[in-house]
Scaffold this motif. Structure first.
Motif, mmCIF file in Angstrom:
data_model
loop_
_atom_site.group_PDB
_atom_site.id
_atom_site.type_symbol
_atom_site.label_atom_id
_atom_site.label_comp_id
_atom_site.label_asym_id
_atom_site.label_seq_id
_atom_site.Cartn_x
_atom_site.Cartn_y
_atom_site.Cartn_z
ATOM 1 N N ILE A 70 48.524 46.778 68.915
ATOM 2 C CA ILE A 70 48.768 45.676 69.894
ATOM 3 C C ILE A 70 47.979 44.391 69.318
ATOM 4 O O ILE A 70 48.555 43.274 69.420
ATOM 5 C CB ILE A 70 48.268 46.004 71.310
ATOM 6 N N ALA A 71 46.821 44.568 68.928
ATOM 7 C CA ALA A 71 45.921 43.612 68.438
ATOM 8 C C ALA A 71 46.229 42.805 67.356
ATOM 9 O O ALA A 71 46.478 41.666 67.275
ATOM 10 C CB ALA A 71 44.284 43.966 68.174
ATOM 11 N N GLU A 102 50.355 48.799 57.957
ATOM 12 C CA GLU A 102 50.561 49.926 58.905
ATOM 13 C C GLU A 102 50.536 51.179 58.450
ATOM 14 O O GLU A 102 51.594 51.417 57.627
ATOM 15 C CB GLU A 102 51.264 49.523 59.950
ATOM 16 N N GLN A 131 48.317 49.069 82.102
ATOM 17 C CA GLN A 131 48.169 48.178 83.052
ATOM 18 C C GLN A 131 47.858 46.673 82.399
ATOM 19 O O GLN A 131 46.897 46.636 81.609
ATOM 20 C CB GLN A 131 47.338 48.561 83.866
ATOM 21 N N ASP A 166 38.841 51.994 59.397
ATOM 22 C CA ASP A 166 38.480 51.984 58.153
ATOM 23 C C ASP A 166 37.976 50.720 57.405
ATOM 24 O O ASP A 166 36.978 50.636 56.815
ATOM 25 C CB ASP A 166 39.771 52.423 57.053
ATOM 26 N N GLY A 208 41.545 47.243 77.693
ATOM 27 C CA GLY A 208 41.340 47.338 76.061
ATOM 28 C C GLY A 208 42.392 46.650 75.347
ATOM 29 O O GLY A 208 42.081 45.679 74.425
ATOM 30 N N ALA A 209 43.591 46.846 75.783
ATOM 31 C CA ALA A 209 44.702 46.030 75.290
ATOM 32 C C ALA A 209 44.765 44.538 75.680
ATOM 33 O O ALA A 209 44.891 43.659 74.846
ATOM 34 C CB ALA A 209 46.143 46.610 75.808
ATOM 35 N N ALA A 210 44.158 44.310 77.043
ATOM 36 C CA ALA A 210 44.090 42.918 77.585
ATOM 37 C C ALA A 210 43.294 42.202 76.461
ATOM 38 O O ALA A 210 43.560 40.943 76.122
ATOM 39 C CB ALA A 210 43.663 43.004 79.098
ATOM 40 N N ASP A 235 40.513 46.960 69.397
ATOM 41 C CA ASP A 235 39.423 48.079 69.290
ATOM 42 C C ASP A 235 38.475 48.257 68.110
ATOM 43 O O ASP A 235 37.383 48.738 68.200
ATOM 44 C CB ASP A 235 39.993 49.518 69.543
ATOM 45 N N ARG A 268 53.236 52.005 77.108
ATOM 46 C CA ARG A 268 52.790 51.348 75.785
ATOM 47 C C ARG A 268 53.857 50.993 74.934
ATOM 48 O O ARG A 268 53.627 49.859 74.048
ATOM 49 C CB ARG A 268 51.671 52.416 75.287
HETATM 50 C C1 FAD Z 1 43.300 56.577 78.709
HETATM 51 C C2 FAD Z 1 43.387 55.168 78.257
HETATM 52 C C3 FAD Z 1 44.018 54.295 78.935
HETATM 53 C C4 FAD Z 1 44.114 53.039 78.864
HETATM 54 N N1 FAD Z 1 44.782 52.147 79.578
HETATM 55 C C5 FAD Z 1 44.677 50.815 79.398
HETATM 56 C C6 FAD Z 1 44.962 49.777 80.319
HETATM 57 O O1 FAD Z 1 45.818 50.230 81.103
HETATM 58 N N2 FAD Z 1 45.273 48.491 80.006
HETATM 59 C C7 FAD Z 1 44.763 48.049 78.849
HETATM 60 O O2 FAD Z 1 44.705 46.659 78.619
HETATM 61 N N3 FAD Z 1 44.009 48.896 77.824
HETATM 62 C C8 FAD Z 1 44.040 50.087 78.152
HETATM 63 N N4 FAD Z 1 43.640 51.165 77.293
HETATM 64 C C9 FAD Z 1 43.145 50.361 75.916
HETATM 65 C C10 FAD Z 1 44.287 50.469 74.789
HETATM 66 O O3 FAD Z 1 45.141 51.344 74.718
HETATM 67 C C11 FAD Z 1 43.657 49.749 73.581
HETATM 68 O O4 FAD Z 1 42.284 49.138 73.919
HETATM 69 C C12 FAD Z 1 44.559 48.893 72.613
HETATM 70 O O5 FAD Z 1 45.564 49.899 72.333
HETATM 71 C C13 FAD Z 1 43.809 48.645 71.228
HETATM 72 O O6 FAD Z 1 44.770 48.123 70.410
HETATM 73 P P1 FAD Z 1 44.476 47.983 68.958
HETATM 74 O O7 FAD Z 1 45.734 47.317 68.411
HETATM 75 O O8 FAD Z 1 42.981 47.352 68.717
HETATM 76 O O9 FAD Z 1 44.226 49.137 68.328
HETATM 77 P P2 FAD Z 1 45.470 50.552 68.278
HETATM 78 O O10 FAD Z 1 46.499 50.368 68.986
HETATM 79 O O11 FAD Z 1 44.586 51.964 67.947
HETATM 80 O O12 FAD Z 1 46.174 50.376 66.963
HETATM 81 C C14 FAD Z 1 45.740 50.206 65.734
HETATM 82 C C15 FAD Z 1 46.652 50.327 64.509
HETATM 83 O O13 FAD Z 1 46.166 50.385 63.263
HETATM 84 C C16 FAD Z 1 46.815 51.514 62.418
HETATM 85 N N5 FAD Z 1 45.929 51.947 61.321
HETATM 86 C C17 FAD Z 1 44.715 52.596 61.802
HETATM 87 N N6 FAD Z 1 44.037 52.684 60.439
HETATM 88 C C18 FAD Z 1 44.719 52.123 59.603
HETATM 89 C C19 FAD Z 1 44.567 51.901 58.117
HETATM 90 N N7 FAD Z 1 43.502 52.498 57.352
HETATM 91 N N8 FAD Z 1 45.667 51.136 57.536
HETATM 92 C C20 FAD Z 1 46.678 50.466 58.207
HETATM 93 N N9 FAD Z 1 46.826 50.768 59.521
HETATM 94 C C21 FAD Z 1 45.985 51.582 60.054
HETATM 95 C C22 FAD Z 1 47.069 52.444 63.463
HETATM 96 O O14 FAD Z 1 48.045 53.129 63.211
HETATM 97 C C23 FAD Z 1 47.412 51.638 64.579
HETATM 98 O O15 FAD Z 1 48.887 51.463 64.726
HETATM 99 C C24 FAD Z 1 43.662 52.461 77.232
HETATM 100 C C25 FAD Z 1 43.132 53.308 76.510
HETATM 101 C C26 FAD Z 1 42.813 54.670 76.878
HETATM 102 C C27 FAD Z 1 42.344 55.448 76.050
#
Ligand code: FAD
Length: 413
Positions: free
Chosen positions: A18-19, A38, A51, A175, A317-319, A305, A112
């Protein structure tokens, strides 16, 4: 608008979650070329529900993503606060129109996967974004104009190219963060989130409404809500785990989960029993980055994250990741020094972004962490909590979230 460096600025984003996708959109909207790597080879299944509070939906609108979401969102009418053991409702917060009018942006529930696909759709419309699946950042060398990066998935398929900046968006176990800040590791919080979904035909009637359920148990809590036009019901049950370090994700049955949490009210017991399989997610958080950590970063930064894993007890977290994307865009817009080389341009924009974000990350992380205290109280304290909550007008309870939902990422300047 920013004064962009004259040579096509080019940024690498590690991770298309998402980020990563939201930030790629934000940068491409400002005429910055983005390459995303990715490690996964597909985005088939993406956990369960999410949410999106008004602060998140406002960002989605800024990023031009809402048109791709419309068919798949549910706008809940209310948040029901209950006692998991007795089943008693302790308060009911209005969401729906009330929250939309109060914060000028809606509250949505979504799968999601659908949020992710909507971000991908919008990214596809922007020619400046190229997404490389099954691809990791293998190594990189910094030089005076930027970074020489080596990306690929194995010895044979490797690609070397040059970028002016790198953004780590590779999630909680990043990483990229491990390479850049090896001493900064998220800690296991002691909580496991058990996630599962119920098919429409199995959802008990009482839970087929457009409501978010938050039920407080003894040392645990439950969150449930419908997603995908009510075709699925998303369940999360958070329990405490005494192990200091829990890394294994496991799958258990509803009976095994019910054994862990003891006696609960019949309506919640039958709801939980309707979900056959529950997957455990150990919750990692407490990264505690400071501005000092970013001092030697030059044109590198962290988002999502990877920068701020937070406990999901505020559903933020996603927000926060979406806010990062919008604030990073605003920081780019603020750069107005002429003739700045691309690397210096990104270095300046990234330090400004971190300065704007750090207090917000900390505030949300702290509030989310603190929520476990009232959520998990045992008797008799649970009775006091329920009494206090039931005596408060619901509008007052909603007011406590003004700082959270009223945040306008696009105005962070
Ligand atoms: C139980 C639970 C419920 C939640 N509910 C909510 C909610 O209701 N609302 C909300 O806002 N948030 C919620 N969250 C939090 C939310 O899911 C995360 O904060 C959000 O998905 C973070 O997004 P991100 O893109 O930072 O990380 P991620 O979604 O983890 O994406 C990281 C990406 O990087 C890729 N990657 C990893 N390592 C490498 C590498 N070395 N090289 C290339 N690619 C790589 C992965 O494959 C992945 O696609 C919840 C979390 C949990 C655990």
């Amino acid at each position: 608008m920013a004064i962009l460096p004259d040579k096509n600025p080019h940024c690498l984003i590690v991770g298309a979650g998402i980020a990563g996708l939201a930030t790629a959109i934000s940068l491409a909207q400002r005429n910055i070329r983005v390459t995303i790597v990715e490690k996964r080879d597909n985005f088939l299944e993406e956990g369960a529900g999410i949410q999106l509070g008004p602060n998140a939906t406002r960002c989605l609108s800024q990023l031009g993503v809402t048109t791709y979401l419309r068919e798949n969102i549910i706008a809940p009418n209310s948040l029901i606060l209950s006692n998991l053991k007795s089943g008693d409702i302790v308060n009911k917060l209005p969401l729906g129109r009330v929250i939309r009018d109060k914060f000028s942006s809606p509250y949505w529930l979504i799968k999601r996967k659908h949020l992710h696909l909507a971000l991908l759709e919008q990214a596809k419309t922007l020619n400046l974004i190229s997404l490389n699946m099954s691809c990791r950042l293998i190594d990189y060398q910094e030089h005076s104009n930027g970074y020489a990066v080596l990306c690929g998935n194995n010895q044979k398929q490797q690609d070397e190219f040059s970028v002016h900046a790198i953004i780590g968006a590779d999630g909680v176990y990043s990483d990229f963060r491990a390479k850049t800040l090896p001493r900064k590791k998220p800690r296991f919080s002691g909580f496991i989130a058990w996630r599962g979904t119920i098919e429409k035909r199995d959802i008990p009637k009482a839970f087929q409404k457009r409501q978010v359920q938050l039920a407080f148990g003894n040392g645990c809590h439950f969150v449930g809500y419908p997603v995908q036009s009510g075709e699925l019901y998303n369940c999360v049950l958070v329990t405490k785990n005494r192990l200091k370090n829990y890394q294994q994700e496991g799958m258990i049955s509803s009976d095994q989960l019910l054994d862990k949490i003891g006696r609960i009210a019949p309506n919640f017991k039958s709801l939980i029993s309707c979900c056959p399989k529950w997957t455990g997610w150990p919750l990692y958080a407490h990264l505690n980055l400071s501005l000092k950590d970013f001092e030697a970063f030059n044109a590198q930064t962290l988002i999502g994250d990877a920068a701020h894993p937070v406990l999901p007890f505020l559903a933020q977290g996603a927000a926060l990741s979406l806010e990062d994307a919008v604030v990073l865009g605003a920081s780019i817009d603020q750069q107005n020094e002429e003739d700045l080389p691309a690397k210096a341009f990104f270095t300046s924009a990234f330090r400004s972004y971190e300065q704007k974000r750090l207090a917000r990350w900390k505030q949300v992380a702290k509030a989310a962490k603190n929520n476990h205290i009232p959520y998990h109280l045992y008797w008799p304290f649970s009775e006091v909590r329920d009494l206090i909550l039931s005596l408060q007008p619901s509008y007052n309870l909603l007011k406590k979230y003004d700082w959270l939902y009223g945040f306008k990422a696009e105005e962070e300047a």
